[in-house]
Design a protein around this motif. Structure first.
Motif, PDB file in Angstrom:
ATOM      1  N   GLN A  17     -56.421 -34.427 -43.108  1.00  0.00           N
ATOM      2  CA  GLN A  17     -57.172 -33.519 -42.325  1.00  0.00           C
ATOM      3  C   GLN A  17     -57.901 -32.348 -43.409  1.00  0.00           C
ATOM      4  O   GLN A  17     -58.820 -31.993 -43.046  1.00  0.00           O
ATOM      5  N   ASP A  18     -56.795 -32.011 -44.092  1.00  0.00           N
ATOM      6  CA  ASP A  18     -57.463 -30.976 -45.136  1.00  0.00           C
ATOM      7  C   ASP A  18     -58.374 -31.245 -45.964  1.00  0.00           C
ATOM      8  O   ASP A  18     -59.434 -30.445 -46.232  1.00  0.00           O
ATOM      9  N   GLU A  50     -59.097 -31.399 -34.926  1.00  0.00           N
ATOM     10  CA  GLU A  50     -58.660 -30.044 -35.464  1.00  0.00           C
ATOM     11  C   GLU A  50     -58.956 -29.029 -34.268  1.00  0.00           C
ATOM     12  O   GLU A  50     -58.231 -28.081 -33.951  1.00  0.00           O
ATOM     13  N   VAL A  51     -59.900 -29.096 -33.382  1.00  0.00           N
ATOM     14  CA  VAL A  51     -60.272 -28.081 -32.359  1.00  0.00           C
ATOM     15  C   VAL A  51     -58.986 -28.278 -31.302  1.00  0.00           C
ATOM     16  O   VAL A  51     -58.613 -27.197 -30.894  1.00  0.00           O
ATOM     17  N   ALA A  53     -56.065 -29.298 -31.690  1.00  0.00           N
ATOM     18  CA  ALA A  53     -54.764 -28.569 -32.390  1.00  0.00           C
ATOM     19  C   ALA A  53     -55.024 -26.937 -32.537  1.00  0.00           C
ATOM     20  O   ALA A  53     -53.984 -26.474 -31.996  1.00  0.00           O
ATOM     21  N   ARG A  54     -56.050 -26.357 -32.819  1.00  0.00           N
ATOM     22  CA  ARG A  54     -56.130 -25.173 -32.961  1.00  0.00           C
ATOM     23  C   ARG A  54     -56.255 -24.262 -31.456  1.00  0.00           C
ATOM     24  O   ARG A  54     -55.519 -23.422 -31.272  1.00  0.00           O
ATOM     25  N   VAL A  55     -56.625 -24.926 -30.478  1.00  0.00           N
ATOM     26  CA  VAL A  55     -56.876 -24.404 -29.295  1.00  0.00           C
ATOM     27  C   VAL A  55     -55.348 -24.506 -28.382  1.00  0.00           C
ATOM     28  O   VAL A  55     -54.779 -23.617 -27.820  1.00  0.00           O
ATOM     29  N   GLY A  57     -52.269 -25.236 -30.002  1.00  0.00           N
ATOM     30  CA  GLY A  57     -51.049 -24.846 -30.751  1.00  0.00           C
ATOM     31  C   GLY A  57     -50.159 -26.009 -31.016  1.00  0.00           C
ATOM     32  O   GLY A  57     -49.129 -25.995 -31.705  1.00  0.00           O
ATOM     33  N   THR A  59     -50.284 -30.169 -32.684  1.00  0.00           N
ATOM     34  CA  THR A  59     -50.810 -31.346 -33.474  1.00  0.00           C
ATOM     35  C   THR A  59     -51.694 -32.132 -32.299  1.00  0.00           C
ATOM     36  O   THR A  59     -51.229 -32.374 -31.295  1.00  0.00           O
TER      37      THR A  59
END
Length: 105
Positions: A17-18, A50-51, A53-55, A57, A59
């Motif tokens: 992912q990174d 990724e969106v 996961a970020r929203v 909190g 995976t």
């Protein structure tokens, strides 16, 4: 977005992912104007994960397990986000060549 695009030679290399996020952050232009052409690419799905996961909190795998698969009682369904994880009853792809049958990675 194949591995060759950022210097990898083997198509079965694991792309993290990174690595995808670093590559996308360096992209300067679109391949073509929206609506003019179509080109399938997994990058959009990687960005969506990724969106989420970020929203949330969590995976993407955790989020889909707790909010989609468990409520639907889908006990054998998951997003595979760890290439070393042993998945019970997982079926792998195989192909035959001149030396016999081999697993596809």
């Amino acid at each position: 977005m194949g591995p060759a695009l950022y210097g990898r030679l083997r198509l079965d290399d694991i792309i993290t992912q990174d690595q995808v996020l670093r590559l996308v952050s360096r992209q300067k232009d679109l391949n073509f104007n929206p609506g003019e052409e179509f080109l399938y690419c997994n990058t959009g799905f990687t960005l969506l994960a990724e969106v989420v996961a970020r929203v949330s909190g969590q995976t993407f795998a955790e989020f889909t397990r707790t909010h989609i698969f468990e409520p639907l009682k889908m006990k054998s369904t998951l997003f595979y986000d760890d290439c070393e994880k042993i998945v019970k009853n997982r079926a792998y792809s195989y192909h035959a060549d001149s030396t016999g049958i081999k697993r596809v990675f």
